[in-house]
Scaffold this motif. Structure first.
Motif, PDB file in Angstrom:
ATOM      1  N   ARG A  35       3.493   4.490  -6.765  1.00 40.40           N
ATOM      2  CA  ARG A  35       2.455   3.289  -6.938  1.00 40.40           C
ATOM      3  C   ARG A  35       1.011   3.641  -6.397  1.00 40.40           C
ATOM      4  O   ARG A  35       0.694   2.600  -5.548  1.00 40.40           O
ATOM      5  CB  ARG A  35       2.960   1.867  -6.423  1.00 40.40           C
ATOM      6  N   ARG A  39      -1.213   0.506  -4.670  1.00 40.86           N
ATOM      7  CA  ARG A  39      -1.141   0.423  -2.961  1.00 40.86           C
ATOM      8  C   ARG A  39      -2.129   0.996  -2.333  1.00 40.86           C
ATOM      9  O   ARG A  39      -2.866   1.973  -2.726  1.00 40.86           O
ATOM     10  CB  ARG A  39       0.192   0.747  -2.640  1.00 40.86           C
ATOM     11  N   TRP A  46       2.446   8.240   0.377  1.00 44.40           N
ATOM     12  CA  TRP A  46       1.231   7.904  -0.550  1.00 44.40           C
ATOM     13  C   TRP A  46       0.267   9.370  -0.270  1.00 44.40           C
ATOM     14  O   TRP A  46      -0.301   9.799  -1.612  1.00 44.40           O
ATOM     15  CB  TRP A  46       0.365   6.918   0.002  1.00 44.40           C
TER      16      TRP A  46
END
Length: 105
Positions: A35, A39, A46
């Motif tokens: 995501r 986010r 990430w």
């Protein structure tokens, strides 16, 4: 038997282009799983996903003869290697802390 341009295209150029596209596709899948688009960058996973996707994109672009050629293709490929290296280091940091997140390792 002579090595002509047709065989070179079939055995070297097309597999590299298709392989680079598949690496990029895997990076995009990793962005979706983690995501990244919804986010904020708060975790290693990430950043690992972003660097893996950038590495795949660089490998794909360096293999496309219409996009880059010569030394510029080498520079793009080197940036892909660096992006994958950073992604791998972040993955090792996650592995050491037993926090795998959604990384595809």
């Amino acid at each position: 038997w002579a090595w002509d341009a047709d065989w070179h295209s079939r055995l070297i150029e097309w597999p590299m282009t298709i392989g680079g596209f598949l690496f990029f596709g895997g990076g995009v899948c990793e962005l979706v799983v983690n995501r990244v688009f919804t986010r904020r960058p708060m975790a290693y996973v990430w950043w690992a996903a972003v660097f893996n996707c950038c590495g795949g994109l660089a490998f794909w672009l360096s293999a496309c003869p219409s996009a880059f050629s010569g030394e510029s293709a080498t520079a793009v490929e080197a940036s892909g290697v660096i992006a994958y290296l950073i992604g791998a280091i972040l993955t090792l940091l996650m592995w050491r802390g037993e926090q795998f997140g959604g990384a595809m390792i």
